[in-house]
Motif scaffolding. Structure first.
Motif, PDB file in Angstrom:
ATOM      1  N   VAL A   1     -22.498 -54.373   2.040  1.00  0.00           N
ATOM      2  CA  VAL A   1     -22.169 -55.795   1.893  1.00  0.00           C
ATOM      3  C   VAL A   1     -20.915 -55.967   1.062  1.00  0.00           C
ATOM      4  O   VAL A   1     -19.987 -56.691   1.460  1.00  0.00           O
ATOM      5  CB  VAL A   1     -23.352 -56.564   1.268  1.00  0.00           C
ATOM      6  CG1 VAL A   1     -22.948 -57.998   0.948  1.00  0.00           C
ATOM      7  CG2 VAL A   1     -24.553 -56.534   2.201  1.00  0.00           C
ATOM      8  N   TRP A   2     -20.854 -55.308  -0.116  1.00  0.00           N
ATOM      9  CA  TRP A   2     -19.680 -55.538  -0.951  1.00  0.00           C
ATOM     10  C   TRP A   2     -18.426 -54.908  -0.370  1.00  0.00           C
ATOM     11  O   TRP A   2     -17.316 -55.447  -0.531  1.00  0.00           O
ATOM     12  CB  TRP A   2     -19.921 -55.149  -2.397  1.00  0.00           C
ATOM     13  CG  TRP A   2     -20.075 -53.707  -2.778  1.00  0.00           C
ATOM     14  CD1 TRP A   2     -21.228 -53.048  -3.066  1.00  0.00           C
ATOM     15  CD2 TRP A   2     -19.017 -52.746  -2.976  1.00  0.00           C
ATOM     16  NE1 TRP A   2     -20.964 -51.740  -3.412  1.00  0.00           N
ATOM     17  CE2 TRP A   2     -19.620 -51.518  -3.373  1.00  0.00           C
ATOM     18  CE3 TRP A   2     -17.637 -52.795  -2.858  1.00  0.00           C
ATOM     19  CZ2 TRP A   2     -18.881 -50.370  -3.649  1.00  0.00           C
ATOM     20  CZ3 TRP A   2     -16.894 -51.638  -3.135  1.00  0.00           C
ATOM     21  CH2 TRP A   2     -17.515 -50.451  -3.517  1.00  0.00           C
TER      22      TRP A   2
ATOM     23  N   GLU B   1     -17.765 -54.614   2.867  1.00  0.00           N
ATOM     24  CA  GLU B   1     -17.332 -55.516   3.949  1.00  0.00           C
ATOM     25  C   GLU B   1     -16.694 -56.776   3.368  1.00  0.00           C
ATOM     26  O   GLU B   1     -15.673 -57.256   3.870  1.00  0.00           O
ATOM     27  CB  GLU B   1     -18.527 -55.876   4.826  1.00  0.00           C
ATOM     28  CG  GLU B   1     -18.187 -56.813   5.974  1.00  0.00           C
ATOM     29  CD  GLU B   1     -19.397 -57.158   6.829  1.00  0.00           C
ATOM     30  OE1 GLU B   1     -19.264 -58.064   7.667  1.00  0.00           O
ATOM     31  OE2 GLU B   1     -20.463 -56.534   6.643  1.00  0.00           O
ATOM     32  N   ARG B   2     -17.282 -57.287   2.290  1.00  0.00           N
ATOM     33  CA  ARG B   2     -16.732 -58.486   1.659  1.00  0.00           C
ATOM     34  C   ARG B   2     -15.339 -58.215   1.101  1.00  0.00           C
ATOM     35  O   ARG B   2     -14.424 -59.044   1.259  1.00  0.00           O
ATOM     36  CB  ARG B   2     -17.680 -58.971   0.559  1.00  0.00           C
ATOM     37  CG  ARG B   2     -17.270 -60.284  -0.066  1.00  0.00           C
ATOM     38  CD  ARG B   2     -18.238 -60.760  -1.136  1.00  0.00           C
ATOM     39  NE  ARG B   2     -19.545 -61.150  -0.614  1.00  0.00           N
ATOM     40  CZ  ARG B   2     -20.476 -61.775  -1.339  1.00  0.00           C
ATOM     41  NH1 ARG B   2     -20.245 -62.051  -2.618  1.00  0.00           N
ATOM     42  NH2 ARG B   2     -21.621 -62.108  -0.799  1.00  0.00           N
TER      43      ARG B   2
ATOM     44  N   TRP C   1     -19.876 -57.010  -7.855  1.00  0.00           N
ATOM     45  CA  TRP C   1     -20.459 -56.868  -6.521  1.00  0.00           C
ATOM     46  C   TRP C   1     -21.148 -55.515  -6.385  1.00  0.00           C
ATOM     47  O   TRP C   1     -22.233 -55.417  -5.806  1.00  0.00           O
ATOM     48  CB  TRP C   1     -19.367 -56.980  -5.450  1.00  0.00           C
ATOM     49  CG  TRP C   1     -18.785 -58.351  -5.311  1.00  0.00           C
ATOM     50  CD1 TRP C   1     -19.182 -59.486  -5.950  1.00  0.00           C
ATOM     51  CD2 TRP C   1     -17.689 -58.717  -4.468  1.00  0.00           C
ATOM     52  NE1 TRP C   1     -18.395 -60.557  -5.568  1.00  0.00           N
ATOM     53  CE2 TRP C   1     -17.469 -60.108  -4.662  1.00  0.00           C
ATOM     54  CE3 TRP C   1     -16.860 -58.017  -3.592  1.00  0.00           C
ATOM     55  CZ2 TRP C   1     -16.458 -60.792  -3.987  1.00  0.00           C
ATOM     56  CZ3 TRP C   1     -15.855 -58.694  -2.922  1.00  0.00           C
ATOM     57  CH2 TRP C   1     -15.662 -60.074  -3.115  1.00  0.00           C
TER      58      TRP C   1
ATOM     59  N   SER D   1     -19.282 -70.884   2.663  1.00  0.00           N
ATOM     60  CA  SER D   1     -20.165 -70.247   1.683  1.00  0.00           C
ATOM     61  C   SER D   1     -20.013 -70.820   0.278  1.00  0.00           C
ATOM     62  O   SER D   1     -20.638 -70.318  -0.657  1.00  0.00           O
ATOM     63  CB  SER D   1     -19.887 -68.738   1.644  1.00  0.00           C
ATOM     64  OG  SER D   1     -18.574 -68.470   1.184  1.00  0.00           O
TER      65      SER D   1
ATOM     66  N   LEU E   1     -24.887 -56.136  -5.189  1.00  0.00           N
ATOM     67  CA  LEU E   1     -24.978 -56.234  -3.732  1.00  0.00           C
ATOM     68  C   LEU E   1     -25.069 -54.839  -3.116  1.00  0.00           C
ATOM     69  O   LEU E   1     -24.513 -53.879  -3.648  1.00  0.00           O
ATOM     70  CB  LEU E   1     -23.742 -56.955  -3.178  1.00  0.00           C
ATOM     71  CG  LEU E   1     -23.464 -58.365  -3.726  1.00  0.00           C
ATOM     72  CD1 LEU E   1     -22.142 -58.888  -3.174  1.00  0.00           C
ATOM     73  CD2 LEU E   1     -24.601 -59.319  -3.395  1.00  0.00           C
TER      74      LEU E   1
ATOM     75  N   ARG F   1     -23.582 -66.849  -1.483  1.00  0.00           N
ATOM     76  CA  ARG F   1     -22.711 -65.743  -1.886  1.00  0.00           C
ATOM     77  C   ARG F   1     -23.375 -64.879  -2.959  1.00  0.00           C
ATOM     78  O   ARG F   1     -23.258 -63.656  -2.954  1.00  0.00           O
ATOM     79  CB  ARG F   1     -21.366 -66.265  -2.407  1.00  0.00           C
ATOM     80  CG  ARG F   1     -20.527 -66.965  -1.351  1.00  0.00           C
ATOM     81  CD  ARG F   1     -19.117 -67.222  -1.845  1.00  0.00           C
ATOM     82  NE  ARG F   1     -18.382 -65.998  -2.115  1.00  0.00           N
ATOM     83  CZ  ARG F   1     -17.741 -65.279  -1.183  1.00  0.00           C
ATOM     84  NH1 ARG F   1     -17.761 -65.665   0.091  1.00  0.00           N
ATOM     85  NH2 ARG F   1     -17.088 -64.186  -1.520  1.00  0.00           N
TER      86      ARG F   1
END
Length: 270
Positions: A135-136, A138-139, A127, A161, A131, A220
């Protein structure tokens, strides 16, 4: 789909469950997080006429035991090597989907001589490598929170997703059932592994034939991530599966199997 029975192997103090069927060149399948070998049933049943197909439950998934909470992606790769030694596989075609694709890249870094060819499906250069940082991060935070909560809440959070909007309800129900049995410890480890890995330094050094196989509607790991890997891996081939989301092997198994069969057979012949 025809079921393939679980077997078990002891690897470095861990109990590793797996499914194995068929005959021919070995094809090793590495699942994503929140999944296990059951997600590969369409490949176990659909490709065993030409390949010896092996799908493990990674430690911390399915029927396998949980690894220590210090387990890293490199530890998973070493465990995979030990697992293959235990079941008598020296070299194989390796297919990794999502987190399994990140693992496959680390496995290549440590053991390049053990791969015949590499199929990276709906995955990332980690990630961190694919990303944007917000984003990563938060993921990862969402995954760690989900691992501590009830299974139904996690299923509801991640399922939208996983497939395209066209996926039938029975397919959604099948994956939902698998996800609901997740191991909290394993999910935390695999989510952290996904987030913290950055394999961009590995990609230009990949010398085995490599196929990038992507669901056209993967939210994703979008197509631009596939294009990033395609540009970085020398001689890599990129194939897009229409009307498929992130878990493309389950949603469009005929197309997925066709690409994998063609690619691995071509390079066996070569």
């Amino acid at each position: 789909m025809t079921s393939v029975a679980l077997r078990s192997a002891e690897v470095n103090g861990l109990s590793v469950s797996y499914r194995k069927t068929g005959q021919g060149a070995e094809l090793v399948l590495l699942h994503g997080f929140l999944c296990d070998s059951r997600c590969w049933m369409p490949q176990l049943s659909g490709m065993s006429d030409s390949f010896t197909v092996v799908a493990w439950d990674a430690p911390g998934a399915g029927a396998s035991s949980d690894p220590p909470d210090t387990f890293t992606t490199s530890d998973y790769a070493r465990c995979l090597a030990g697992f293959l030694d235990t079941i008598g596989i020296d070299r194989a075609h390796v297919v990794g989907l999502s987190w399994g694709g990140i693992l496959a890249q680390e496995f290549y870094r440590l053991y390049p001589e053990r791969l015949r060819c590499l199929v990276l499906a709906d995955t990332y250069a980690g990630w961190k490598g694919s990303l944007p940082e917000p984003v990563w991060k938060e993921r990862l935070a969402a995954c760690l929170a989900g691992a501590a909560g009830p299974p139904d809440a996690l299923v509801a959070k991640v399922m939208p997703s996983m497939f395209s909007d066209r996926a039938p309800e029975d397919l959604r129900a099948a994956l939902s059932s698998i996800i609901s049995e997740f191991h909290p410890a394993g999910f935390r480890l695999m989510a952290s592994s996904s987030a913290e890995m950055d394999t961009r330094d590995v990609l230009p050094r990949i010398e085995v034939p490599t196929l990038l196989l992507w669901g056209e509607e993967d939210p994703r790991s979008p197509i631009h991530v596939a294009e990033q890997l395609h540009a970085a891996i020398p001689g890599a081939e990129l194939a897009i599966i229409p009307s498929a989301g992130h878990v493309s092997n389950m949603e469009r198994p005929e197309a997925f199997n066709l690409h994998v069969r063609r690619f691995c057979t071509e390079h066996d012949a070569a």
